[in-house]
Design a protein around this motif. Structure first.
Motif, PDB file in Angstrom:
ATOM      1  N   UNK A  25       0.863  -1.194   0.000  1.00  0.00           N
ATOM      2  CA  UNK A  25       0.000   0.000   0.000  1.00  0.00           C
ATOM      3  C   UNK A  25       0.892   1.234   0.000  1.00  0.00           C
ATOM      4  N   UNK A  26       0.407   2.290  -0.632  1.00  0.00           N
ATOM      5  CA  UNK A  26       1.154   3.540  -0.676  1.00  0.00           C
ATOM      6  C   UNK A  26       1.114   4.184   0.705  1.00  0.00           C
ATOM      7  N   UNK A  27       2.285   4.516   1.241  1.00  0.00           N
ATOM      8  CA  UNK A  27       2.360   5.136   2.561  1.00  0.00           C
ATOM      9  C   UNK A  27       2.850   6.577   2.495  1.00  0.00           C
ATOM     10  N   UNK A  28       3.362   7.003   1.322  1.00  0.00           N
ATOM     11  CA  UNK A  28       3.832   8.385   1.173  1.00  0.00           C
ATOM     12  C   UNK A  28       3.881   8.755  -0.301  1.00  0.00           C
ATOM     13  N   UNK A  29       3.723  10.039  -0.545  1.00  0.00           N
ATOM     14  CA  UNK A  29       3.940  10.562  -1.890  1.00  0.00           C
ATOM     15  C   UNK A  29       5.400  10.968  -1.988  1.00  0.00           C
ATOM     16  N   UNK A  30       5.986  10.817  -3.158  1.00  0.00           N
ATOM     17  CA  UNK A  30       7.353  11.271  -3.385  1.00  0.00           C
ATOM     18  C   UNK A  30       7.263  12.526  -4.238  1.00  0.00           C
ATOM     19  N   UNK A  31       7.799  13.633  -3.704  1.00  0.00           N
ATOM     20  CA  UNK A  31       7.718  14.926  -4.368  1.00  0.00           C
ATOM     21  C   UNK A  31       9.094  15.367  -4.853  1.00  0.00           C
ATOM     22  N   UNK A  32       9.123  16.045  -5.996  1.00  0.00           N
ATOM     23  CA  UNK A  32      10.354  16.677  -6.465  1.00  0.00           C
ATOM     24  C   UNK A  32      10.658  17.818  -5.491  1.00  0.00           C
ATOM     25  N   UNK A  33      11.870  17.901  -4.998  1.00  0.00           N
ATOM     26  CA  UNK A  33      12.226  18.897  -3.974  1.00  0.00           C
ATOM     27  C   UNK A  33      12.123  20.326  -4.488  1.00  0.00           C
ATOM     28  N   UNK A  34      12.324  20.541  -5.771  1.00  0.00           N
ATOM     29  CA  UNK A  34      12.276  21.907  -6.327  1.00  0.00           C
ATOM     30  C   UNK A  34      10.866  22.321  -6.708  1.00  0.00           C
ATOM     31  N   UNK A  35      10.154  21.457  -7.421  1.00  0.00           N
ATOM     32  CA  UNK A  35       8.838  21.832  -7.952  1.00  0.00           C
ATOM     33  C   UNK A  35       7.679  21.400  -7.072  1.00  0.00           C
ATOM     34  N   UNK A  36       7.920  20.467  -6.179  1.00  0.00           N
ATOM     35  CA  UNK A  36       6.893  19.871  -5.311  1.00  0.00           C
ATOM     36  C   UNK A  36       5.854  19.065  -6.086  1.00  0.00           C
ATOM     37  N   UNK A  37       6.171  18.703  -7.335  1.00  0.00           N
ATOM     38  CA  UNK A  37       5.294  17.835  -8.126  1.00  0.00           C
ATOM     39  C   UNK A  37       5.399  16.411  -7.599  1.00  0.00           C
ATOM     40  N   UNK A  38       4.295  15.673  -7.665  1.00  0.00           N
ATOM     41  CA  UNK A  38       4.319  14.262  -7.275  1.00  0.00           C
ATOM     42  C   UNK A  38       5.021  13.488  -8.391  1.00  0.00           C
ATOM     43  N   UNK A  39       6.100  12.797  -8.033  1.00  0.00           N
ATOM     44  CA  UNK A  39       6.858  12.041  -9.029  1.00  0.00           C
ATOM     45  C   UNK A  39       6.848  10.541  -8.739  1.00  0.00           C
ATOM     46  N   UNK A  40       6.164  10.139  -7.676  1.00  0.00           N
ATOM     47  CA  UNK A  40       6.065   8.726  -7.349  1.00  0.00           C
ATOM     48  C   UNK A  40       5.420   8.509  -5.996  1.00  0.00           C
ATOM     49  N   UNK A  41       5.406   7.249  -5.585  1.00  0.00           N
ATOM     50  CA  UNK A  41       4.811   6.861  -4.303  1.00  0.00           C
ATOM     51  C   UNK A  41       5.713   5.853  -3.615  1.00  0.00           C
ATOM     52  N   UNK A  42       5.740   5.906  -2.300  1.00  0.00           N
ATOM     53  CA  UNK A  42       6.488   4.945  -1.508  1.00  0.00           C
ATOM     54  C   UNK A  42       5.516   3.880  -1.025  1.00  0.00           C
ATOM     55  N   UNK A  43       5.808   2.617  -1.351  1.00  0.00           N
ATOM     56  CA  UNK A  43       4.935   1.504  -0.982  1.00  0.00           C
ATOM     57  C   UNK A  43       5.530   0.703   0.159  1.00  0.00           C
ATOM     58  N   UNK A  44       4.661   0.287   1.075  1.00  0.00           N
ATOM     59  CA  UNK A  44       5.063  -0.624   2.145  1.00  0.00           C
ATOM     60  C   UNK A  44       4.385  -1.959   1.881  1.00  0.00           C
ATOM     61  N   UNK A  45       5.189  -3.021   1.888  1.00  0.00           N
ATOM     62  CA  UNK A  45       4.712  -4.356   1.563  1.00  0.00           C
ATOM     63  C   UNK A  45       4.395  -5.154   2.821  1.00  0.00           C
TER      64      UNK A  45
END
Length: 53
Positions: free
Chosen positions: A10-30
């Motif tokens: 399940x996704x536990x966090x969004x991964x954001x670009x540090x400069x633009x703050x755009x969502x560039x991925x998700x961190x999943x916990x298995x």
């Protein structure tokens, strides 16, 4: 000794670009407790922010 297989995650966090703050991925916990990133465009980045909100 038998290892647990990654079956459910399940996704536990969004991964954001540090400069633009755009969502560039998700961190999943298995179900094994392992955490792995999944990038939207399959380009691994290093200058990121993990947003656990």
């Amino acid at each position: 000794m038998m290892r647990k297989r990654k079956i459910e995650g399940k996704a536990v966090a969004r991964i954001l670009d540090a400069k633009t703050r755009d969502i560039i991925g998700y961190l999943y916990e298995w179900n094994t407790g392992a955490r792995t990133p999944k990038w939207k465009d399959d380009i691994v980045r290093e200058d990121v922010i993990y947003d656990y909100d």
